[in-house]
Motif scaffolding. Structure first.
Motif, PDB file in Angstrom:
ATOM      1  N   LEU A  95     108.471 -14.193 114.268  1.00 34.59           N
ATOM      2  CA  LEU A  95     107.857 -13.177 113.419  1.00 34.59           C
ATOM      3  C   LEU A  95     106.572 -13.711 112.789  1.00 34.59           C
ATOM      4  O   LEU A  95     106.537 -14.841 112.286  1.00 34.59           O
ATOM      5  N   GLU A  96     105.530 -12.909 112.829  1.00 34.19           N
ATOM      6  CA  GLU A  96     104.286 -13.257 112.163  1.00 34.19           C
ATOM      7  C   GLU A  96     104.524 -13.296 110.646  1.00 34.19           C
ATOM      8  O   GLU A  96     105.128 -12.393 110.073  1.00 34.19           O
ATOM      9  N   GLU A  97     104.066 -14.371 110.016  1.00 36.26           N
ATOM     10  CA  GLU A  97     104.328 -14.560 108.588  1.00 36.26           C
ATOM     11  C   GLU A  97     103.819 -13.408 107.733  1.00 36.26           C
ATOM     12  O   GLU A  97     104.390 -13.101 106.680  1.00 36.26           O
ATOM     13  N   SER A  98     102.780 -12.740 108.176  1.00 34.73           N
ATOM     14  CA  SER A  98     102.175 -11.681 107.374  1.00 34.73           C
ATOM     15  C   SER A  98     103.070 -10.462 107.203  1.00 34.73           C
ATOM     16  O   SER A  98     102.817  -9.621 106.335  1.00 34.73           O
ATOM     17  N   ILE A  99     104.130 -10.333 108.023  1.00 34.54           N
ATOM     18  CA  ILE A  99     105.015  -9.174 107.888  1.00 34.54           C
ATOM     19  C   ILE A  99     106.324  -9.520 107.182  1.00 34.54           C
ATOM     20  O   ILE A  99     107.192  -8.662 107.047  1.00 34.54           O
ATOM     21  N   LEU A 100     106.455 -10.761 106.720  1.00 31.52           N
ATOM     22  CA  LEU A 100     107.691 -11.188 106.068  1.00 31.52           C
ATOM     23  C   LEU A 100     107.680 -10.890 104.572  1.00 31.52           C
ATOM     24  O   LEU A 100     106.627 -10.833 103.932  1.00 31.52           O
ATOM     25  N   THR A 101     108.875 -10.709 104.033  1.00 30.64           N
ATOM     26  CA  THR A 101     109.027 -10.549 102.589  1.00 30.64           C
ATOM     27  C   THR A 101     108.707 -11.874 101.912  1.00 30.64           C
ATOM     28  O   THR A 101     109.157 -12.932 102.363  1.00 30.64           O
ATOM     29  N   ASP A 102     107.927 -11.841 100.853  1.00 31.10           N
ATOM     30  CA  ASP A 102     107.545 -13.062 100.143  1.00 31.10           C
ATOM     31  C   ASP A 102     108.779 -13.855  99.729  1.00 31.10           C
ATOM     32  O   ASP A 102     109.693 -13.325  99.089  1.00 31.10           O
ATOM     33  N   GLY A 103     108.804 -15.129 100.125  1.00 29.36           N
ATOM     34  CA  GLY A 103     109.912 -16.002  99.760  1.00 29.36           C
ATOM     35  C   GLY A 103     111.153 -15.843 100.611  1.00 29.36           C
ATOM     36  O   GLY A 103     112.162 -16.509 100.360  1.00 29.36           O
ATOM     37  N   HIS A 104     111.104 -14.979 101.650  1.00 29.98           N
ATOM     38  CA  HIS A 104     112.282 -14.749 102.507  1.00 29.98           C
ATOM     39  C   HIS A 104     111.868 -14.844 103.975  1.00 29.98           C
ATOM     40  O   HIS A 104     111.470 -13.842 104.580  1.00 29.98           O
ATOM     41  N   PRO A 105     111.954 -16.019 104.580  1.00 26.56           N
ATOM     42  CA  PRO A 105     111.507 -16.193 105.968  1.00 26.56           C
ATOM     43  C   PRO A 105     112.342 -15.440 106.993  1.00 26.56           C
ATOM     44  O   PRO A 105     111.920 -15.300 108.147  1.00 26.56           O
ATOM     45  N   ASN A 106     113.523 -14.949 106.602  1.00 30.09           N
ATOM     46  CA  ASN A 106     114.390 -14.237 107.536  1.00 30.09           C
ATOM     47  C   ASN A 106     114.452 -12.738 107.246  1.00 30.09           C
ATOM     48  O   ASN A 106     115.397 -12.063 107.670  1.00 30.09           O
ATOM     49  N   ARG A 107     113.449 -12.214 106.549  1.00 27.95           N
ATOM     50  CA  ARG A 107     113.490 -10.804 106.189  1.00 27.95           C
ATOM     51  C   ARG A 107     112.116 -10.166 106.389  1.00 27.95           C
ATOM     52  O   ARG A 107     111.118 -10.633 105.839  1.00 27.95           O
ATOM     53  N   VAL A 108     112.077  -9.097 107.156  1.00 24.02           N
ATOM     54  CA  VAL A 108     110.832  -8.358 107.382  1.00 24.02           C
ATOM     55  C   VAL A 108     110.597  -7.391 106.222  1.00 24.02           C
ATOM     56  O   VAL A 108     111.520  -6.704 105.774  1.00 24.02           O
ATOM     57  N   ASP A 109     109.373  -7.332 105.744  1.00 29.25           N
ATOM     58  CA  ASP A 109     108.992  -6.396 104.690  1.00 29.25           C
ATOM     59  C   ASP A 109     108.508  -5.105 105.360  1.00 29.25           C
ATOM     60  O   ASP A 109     107.453  -5.093 105.995  1.00 29.25           O
ATOM     61  N   PRO A 110     109.258  -4.001 105.239  1.00 26.05           N
ATOM     62  CA  PRO A 110     108.858  -2.770 105.921  1.00 26.05           C
ATOM     63  C   PRO A 110     107.547  -2.188 105.409  1.00 26.05           C
ATOM     64  O   PRO A 110     106.942  -1.343 106.089  1.00 26.05           O
ATOM     65  N   ASP A 111     107.096  -2.622 104.223  1.00 25.03           N
ATOM     66  CA  ASP A 111     105.795  -2.174 103.728  1.00 25.03           C
ATOM     67  C   ASP A 111     104.643  -2.920 104.401  1.00 25.03           C
ATOM     68  O   ASP A 111     103.491  -2.470 104.355  1.00 25.03           O
ATOM     69  N   LYS A 112     104.946  -4.072 105.029  1.00 23.64           N
ATOM     70  CA  LYS A 112     103.919  -4.854 105.713  1.00 23.64           C
ATOM     71  C   LYS A 112     103.941  -4.647 107.230  1.00 23.64           C
ATOM     72  O   LYS A 112     102.918  -4.813 107.894  1.00 23.64           O
ATOM     73  N   TRP A 113     105.102  -4.322 107.757  1.00 25.09           N
ATOM     74  CA  TRP A 113     105.258  -4.169 109.210  1.00 25.09           C
ATOM     75  C   TRP A 113     104.905  -2.739 109.610  1.00 25.09           C
ATOM     76  O   TRP A 113     105.507  -1.783 109.146  1.00 25.09           O
TER      77      TRP A 113
END
Length: 223
Positions: free
Chosen positions: A162-180
């Protein structure tokens, strides 16, 4: 008011996926599609039986599911009516497809080595899912006019990038749907997601409660 309708296609909106596979001669094939759905760390895809991707999956049992964002739409569109099959199947000739061997090249995309499978990843795609074939099923097997024309593959994900820019801040195993912002195909047209329209009660469930044995297996194999 609803009316009875008979659309030729029922593509109400699914993510675009670029599937990378290995050809018989060791070169790489890349094909866009959007007939896919996920359950846990598995997914089911549907492909034409005559497609090059189908032949490669039958032979090698490996692929990478690369999910483009809206930013990669022009690259996806450049390969939209191309095929790695030579000669081009009759059904695709009728739709205006042409043979192209270097799919990465015509799309302007770049390859990255995978970890658990042999096909490469697409460097530009924010989501890259390495996968192996677990099962193959025909579709419409009870219809003599459609039998053998479509194949469904059950795939197990073996590695996620996963590209770091779409991850939830502080959570490397969670995608932030507002960024993806996935690229969506709806009735042959490209779309993106808009803003969240309403709070979801499902979001109250901690994501770790969806952990599956396939996820744990992948982490054990590739760690």
């Amino acid at each position: 008011m609803h009316i009875e309708s008979n659309p030729s296609i029922l593509y109400f909106g699914t993510p675009v996926v670029l599937i990378s596979t290995k050809n018989e001669n060791g070169t790489d094939n890349l094909a866009p599609m959007s007939s896919i759905f996920w359950l846990g760390w598995r997914c089911v895809i549907g492909l034409a039986a005559a497609s090059k991707t189908t032949h490669n999956l039958m032979r090698n049992r490996e692929c990478v599911l690369n999910l483009p964002s809206v930013n990669e739409v022009k690259a996806v569109n450049r390969m939209a009516k191309t095929t790695g099959s030579n000669p081009v199947p009759d059904g695709k000739i009728a739709k205006g497809y042409r043979y192209e061997e270097d799919k990465f090249g015509i799309a302007g995309l770049h390859e990255l080595p995978s970890i658990s499978v042999t096909p490469p990843r697409v460097a530009e795609c924010p989501v890259q899912l390495e996968a192996v074939v677990e099962a193959v099923h025909g579709l419409a097997e009870g219809d003599i006019n459609q039998r053998g024309r479509i194949v469904t593959f059950e795939l197990r994900i073996t590695k996620v990038h996963l590209e770091e820019s779409i991850l939830t801040d502080g959570h490397p195993n969670r995608v932030d749907p507002d960024k993806w912002r996935p690229l969506i195909m709806s009735f042959q047209q490209f779309y993106g997601l808009g803003q969240q329209v309403h709070y979801s009660t499902l979001a109250e469930i901690p994501e770790h409660l969806y952990n599956s044995p396939d996820r744990e297996r992948a982490m054990d194999i590739t760690s």
